[in-house]
Design a protein around this motif. Structure first.
Motif, PDB file in Angstrom:
ATOM      1  N   HIS A  61       1.920 -32.457 -13.118  1.00 44.60           N
ATOM      2  CA  HIS A  61       3.056 -33.085 -13.622  1.00 44.60           C
ATOM      3  C   HIS A  61       4.637 -32.867 -12.932  1.00 44.60           C
ATOM      4  O   HIS A  61       4.699 -32.158 -12.296  1.00 44.60           O
ATOM      5  CB  HIS A  61       3.501 -32.748 -15.272  1.00 44.60           C
ATOM      6  N   ASP A  62       5.529 -33.658 -13.475  1.00 46.53           N
ATOM      7  CA  ASP A  62       6.902 -33.687 -12.623  1.00 46.53           C
ATOM      8  C   ASP A  62       7.827 -32.536 -13.375  1.00 46.53           C
ATOM      9  O   ASP A  62       8.829 -32.096 -12.947  1.00 46.53           O
ATOM     10  CB  ASP A  62       7.427 -34.985 -12.299  1.00 46.53           C
ATOM     11  N   HIS A  63       7.400 -32.583 -14.592  1.00 43.23           N
ATOM     12  CA  HIS A  63       8.535 -31.514 -15.593  1.00 43.23           C
ATOM     13  C   HIS A  63       7.867 -30.377 -15.893  1.00 43.23           C
ATOM     14  O   HIS A  63       6.831 -30.430 -15.814  1.00 43.23           O
ATOM     15  CB  HIS A  63       8.825 -32.602 -16.772  1.00 43.23           C
ATOM     16  N   THR A  64       8.684 -29.350 -15.905  1.00 42.40           N
ATOM     17  CA  THR A  64       8.359 -27.928 -16.016  1.00 42.40           C
ATOM     18  C   THR A  64       9.342 -27.231 -16.784  1.00 42.40           C
ATOM     19  O   THR A  64      10.514 -27.646 -16.792  1.00 42.40           O
ATOM     20  CB  THR A  64       7.671 -27.472 -14.771  1.00 42.40           C
ATOM     21  N   ALA A  65       8.860 -25.866 -17.445  1.00 48.14           N
ATOM     22  CA  ALA A  65       9.883 -25.086 -17.944  1.00 48.14           C
ATOM     23  C   ALA A  65       9.628 -23.889 -17.592  1.00 48.14           C
ATOM     24  O   ALA A  65       8.656 -23.364 -17.451  1.00 48.14           O
ATOM     25  CB  ALA A  65       9.829 -25.157 -19.631  1.00 48.14           C
ATOM     26  N   VAL A  66      10.728 -23.114 -17.017  1.00 48.46           N
ATOM     27  CA  VAL A  66      10.527 -21.777 -16.427  1.00 48.46           C
ATOM     28  C   VAL A  66      11.548 -20.772 -16.933  1.00 48.46           C
ATOM     29  O   VAL A  66      12.685 -21.157 -17.456  1.00 48.46           O
ATOM     30  CB  VAL A  66      10.649 -21.822 -14.872  1.00 48.46           C
ATOM     31  N   GLN A  67      11.272 -19.416 -16.673  1.00 42.80           N
ATOM     32  CA  GLN A  67      12.355 -18.483 -16.999  1.00 42.80           C
ATOM     33  C   GLN A  67      12.114 -17.565 -15.639  1.00 42.80           C
ATOM     34  O   GLN A  67      11.050 -17.337 -15.429  1.00 42.80           O
ATOM     35  CB  GLN A  67      11.958 -17.759 -18.191  1.00 42.80           C
ATOM     36  N   ILE A  68      13.223 -17.417 -15.336  1.00 42.89           N
ATOM     37  CA  ILE A  68      13.182 -16.410 -13.874  1.00 42.89           C
ATOM     38  C   ILE A  68      13.250 -14.894 -14.228  1.00 42.89           C
ATOM     39  O   ILE A  68      14.465 -14.371 -14.923  1.00 42.89           O
ATOM     40  CB  ILE A  68      14.280 -16.843 -13.120  1.00 42.89           C
ATOM     41  N   ILE A  69      12.423 -14.198 -13.914  1.00 43.00           N
ATOM     42  CA  ILE A  69      12.548 -12.713 -14.341  1.00 43.00           C
ATOM     43  C   ILE A  69      12.760 -11.976 -13.022  1.00 43.00           C
ATOM     44  O   ILE A  69      12.226 -12.242 -12.113  1.00 43.00           O
ATOM     45  CB  ILE A  69      10.939 -12.149 -14.869  1.00 43.00           C
ATOM     46  N   GLY A  70      13.782 -11.082 -13.453  1.00 45.62           N
ATOM     47  CA  GLY A  70      14.363 -10.172 -12.148  1.00 45.62           C
ATOM     48  C   GLY A  70      14.727  -8.869 -12.806  1.00 45.62           C
ATOM     49  O   GLY A  70      14.266  -8.483 -13.880  1.00 45.62           O
ATOM     50  N   SER A  71      15.514  -8.302 -11.874  1.00 45.12           N
ATOM     51  CA  SER A  71      15.972  -6.954 -12.367  1.00 45.12           C
ATOM     52  C   SER A  71      17.472  -6.764 -11.921  1.00 45.12           C
ATOM     53  O   SER A  71      17.936  -7.078 -10.883  1.00 45.12           O
ATOM     54  CB  SER A  71      15.013  -5.693 -12.188  1.00 45.12           C
ATOM     55  N   ALA A  72      18.182  -5.861 -12.773  1.00 50.83           N
ATOM     56  CA  ALA A  72      19.480  -5.635 -12.253  1.00 50.83           C
ATOM     57  C   ALA A  72      19.833  -4.280 -12.777  1.00 50.83           C
ATOM     58  O   ALA A  72      19.564  -3.842 -14.091  1.00 50.83           O
ATOM     59  CB  ALA A  72      20.782  -6.755 -12.965  1.00 50.83           C
ATOM     60  N   ASP A  73      20.277  -3.407 -12.125  1.00 45.77           N
ATOM     61  CA  ASP A  73      20.447  -1.960 -12.270  1.00 45.77           C
ATOM     62  C   ASP A  73      19.327  -1.214 -13.051  1.00 45.77           C
ATOM     63  O   ASP A  73      19.558  -0.473 -13.989  1.00 45.77           O
ATOM     64  CB  ASP A  73      21.662  -1.724 -13.251  1.00 45.77           C
ATOM     65  N   GLY A  74      18.191  -1.830 -12.388  1.00 48.36           N
ATOM     66  CA  GLY A  74      17.043  -0.842 -12.716  1.00 48.36           C
ATOM     67  C   GLY A  74      16.422  -1.401 -14.241  1.00 48.36           C
ATOM     68  O   GLY A  74      15.477  -0.863 -14.722  1.00 48.36           O
ATOM     69  N   GLN A  75      17.011  -2.575 -14.569  1.00 50.96           N
ATOM     70  CA  GLN A  75      16.542  -2.887 -15.923  1.00 50.96           C
ATOM     71  C   GLN A  75      16.002  -4.433 -15.569  1.00 50.96           C
ATOM     72  O   GLN A  75      16.777  -5.064 -14.873  1.00 50.96           O
ATOM     73  CB  GLN A  75      17.644  -3.208 -17.077  1.00 50.96           C
ATOM     74  N   THR A  76      14.783  -4.892 -16.366  1.00 46.11           N
ATOM     75  CA  THR A  76      14.322  -6.180 -16.197  1.00 46.11           C
ATOM     76  C   THR A  76      15.366  -7.146 -16.856  1.00 46.11           C
ATOM     77  O   THR A  76      15.540  -7.064 -18.078  1.00 46.11           O
ATOM     78  CB  THR A  76      12.862  -6.292 -17.007  1.00 46.11           C
ATOM     79  N   THR A  77      15.384  -8.232 -16.261  1.00 45.88           N
ATOM     80  CA  THR A  77      16.180  -9.514 -16.688  1.00 45.88           C
ATOM     81  C   THR A  77      15.423 -10.536 -17.233  1.00 45.88           C
ATOM     82  O   THR A  77      14.728 -10.825 -16.203  1.00 45.88           O
ATOM     83  CB  THR A  77      17.418  -9.558 -16.057  1.00 45.88           C
ATOM     84  N   ILE A  78      15.489 -11.141 -18.001  1.00 46.58           N
ATOM     85  CA  ILE A  78      14.746 -12.193 -18.439  1.00 46.58           C
ATOM     86  C   ILE A  78      15.670 -13.718 -18.615  1.00 46.58           C
ATOM     87  O   ILE A  78      16.497 -13.472 -19.521  1.00 46.58           O
ATOM     88  CB  ILE A  78      13.947 -12.150 -19.615  1.00 46.58           C
ATOM     89  N   GLY A  79      15.765 -14.298 -17.592  1.00 44.93           N
ATOM     90  CA  GLY A  79      16.482 -15.706 -17.706  1.00 44.93           C
ATOM     91  C   GLY A  79      16.354 -16.593 -18.944  1.00 44.93           C
ATOM     92  O   GLY A  79      15.075 -16.264 -19.366  1.00 44.93           O
ATOM     93  N   GLU A  80      17.214 -17.427 -19.161  1.00 43.62           N
ATOM     94  CA  GLU A  80      17.048 -18.427 -20.396  1.00 43.62           C
ATOM     95  C   GLU A  80      16.073 -19.406 -19.850  1.00 43.62           C
ATOM     96  O   GLU A  80      15.798 -19.783 -18.604  1.00 43.62           O
ATOM     97  CB  GLU A  80      18.194 -19.218 -20.290  1.00 43.62           C
ATOM     98  N   GLU A  81      15.162 -19.908 -20.884  1.00 48.19           N
ATOM     99  CA  GLU A  81      14.271 -21.153 -20.467  1.00 48.19           C
ATOM    100  C   GLU A  81      15.025 -22.210 -19.807  1.00 48.19           C
ATOM    101  O   GLU A  81      16.015 -22.510 -20.342  1.00 48.19           O
ATOM    102  CB  GLU A  81      13.380 -21.619 -21.478  1.00 48.19           C
ATOM    103  N   PHE A  82      14.541 -22.779 -18.714  1.00 44.60           N
ATOM    104  CA  PHE A  82      15.101 -23.857 -17.938  1.00 44.60           C
ATOM    105  C   PHE A  82      14.166 -24.818 -18.016  1.00 44.60           C
ATOM    106  O   PHE A  82      13.196 -24.754 -17.388  1.00 44.60           O
ATOM    107  CB  PHE A  82      15.660 -23.151 -16.611  1.00 44.60           C
ATOM    108  N   GLN A  83      14.410 -26.042 -18.451  1.00 44.62           N
ATOM    109  CA  GLN A  83      13.474 -27.262 -18.377  1.00 44.62           C
ATOM    110  C   GLN A  83      13.960 -28.268 -17.226  1.00 44.62           C
ATOM    111  O   GLN A  83      15.238 -28.502 -17.351  1.00 44.62           O
ATOM    112  CB  GLN A  83      13.551 -27.705 -19.683  1.00 44.62           C
TER     113      GLN A  83
END
Ligand code: CTP
Ligand code: CA
Length: 238
Positions: free
Chosen positions: A193-215
């Motif tokens: 499909h052409d549409h999708t929804a993602v969240q980008i997981i990363g880390s900052a200052d040793g803490q895991t960061t979870i991005g907002e859902e992006f559609q």
């Protein structure tokens, strides 16, 4: 219109992107494969190219019609199997500033591949023995060169034990990547499909960061991923 990272934000950077789905040969005419179209990886390649990067697309079994749509200047390295994909990624790793594993990689391959077509014998079924493929992403993390940024993708579904996001969070920790693009496929939103929804997981200052859902479209999502990657590359410099 300004839609994403600046048009020269990745100038002078080399980005290697895997895309499509690997195929594992059973015999000269048959394989085990998956339904990944390669559209997400192609969209990423275009976004990185538009941001000024030198892009190599390691393309696992992507339809030639999709590949012909790519702007000139993107290098295409075709591969079929997981082991070929692994070899191509490692060959390109030393010169890369960032590596993105967007390909759907077969977890297993047939223990044996026959050189001639398999034949039926009698009326019985067939049991295939599979062996586990190497984890390419893990290998790239283990052989990280300098301050390379390594990005993985994870399409997850929730179940009785965990939510899809919890599985993605665990995968982020396990893989050792800088960014994990999590895609909730519980409601069958991704493949082809052409549409999708993602969240980008990363880390900052040793803490895991979870991005907002992006559609959005795979192009929109790619802009987001390339912007996050650009930010990481820039952070490393400052
Ligand atoms: N990946 C890889 N090599 C493999 C399997 C996966 O490099 N043998 C990469 C994919 O390209 C993706 C990320 O790892 O970027 C996550 O893939 P996924 O299939 O979700 O992870 P697995 O470790 O195979 O875990 P699972 O058992 O959930 O399939
Ligand atoms: Ca897998």
């Amino acid at each position: 219109a300004e839609t994403g990272p600046g048009s020269d934000s990745l100038t002078g950077r080399r980005i290697v992107i895997s895309a499509g789905g690997t195929r594992e040969a059973l015999d000269p005419v048959r394989f085990l494969g998956n339904r990944s179209s390669g559209k997400q990886g192609i969209a990423l390649a275009k976004a990185a190219h538009a941001a000024g990067a030198e892009v190599e697309l390691v393309a696992a079994n992507i339809d030639s019609g999709l590949l012909s749509d790519l702007p000139a200047g993107i290098t295409i390295t075709p591969v079929e199997s997981t082991l070929e994909l692994q070899t191509a990624m490692h060959a390109s790793q030393p010169a890369a500033d960032a590596l993105i594993m967007a390909a759907a990689v077969a977890d297993f391959r047939p223990a044996e591949t026959t050189g001639s077509k398999m034949k039926k014998t009698g009326d019985d079924g067939l049991t295939l023995r599979l062996v586990q493929n190497p984890d390419i992403l893990r290998g790239l993390v283990d052989e990280r060169v300098g301050a390379q940024i390594i990005v993985g993708f994870a399409a997850e579904t929730g179940d009785a034990q965990s939510t899809a996001l919890d599985y993605a969070r665990a995968k982020f920790a396990r893989k050792g990547v800088d960014l994990l693009v999590f895609n909730d496929v519980s409601n069958d939103r991704a493949f082809g499909h052409d549409h999708t929804a993602v969240q980008i997981i990363g880390s900052a200052d040793g803490q895991t960061t979870i991005g907002e859902e992006f559609q959005g479209s795979k192009d929109d999502v790619s802009q987001k991923v390339i912007a996050a990657l650009t930010e990481q590359l820039t952070d490393l410099e400052s």
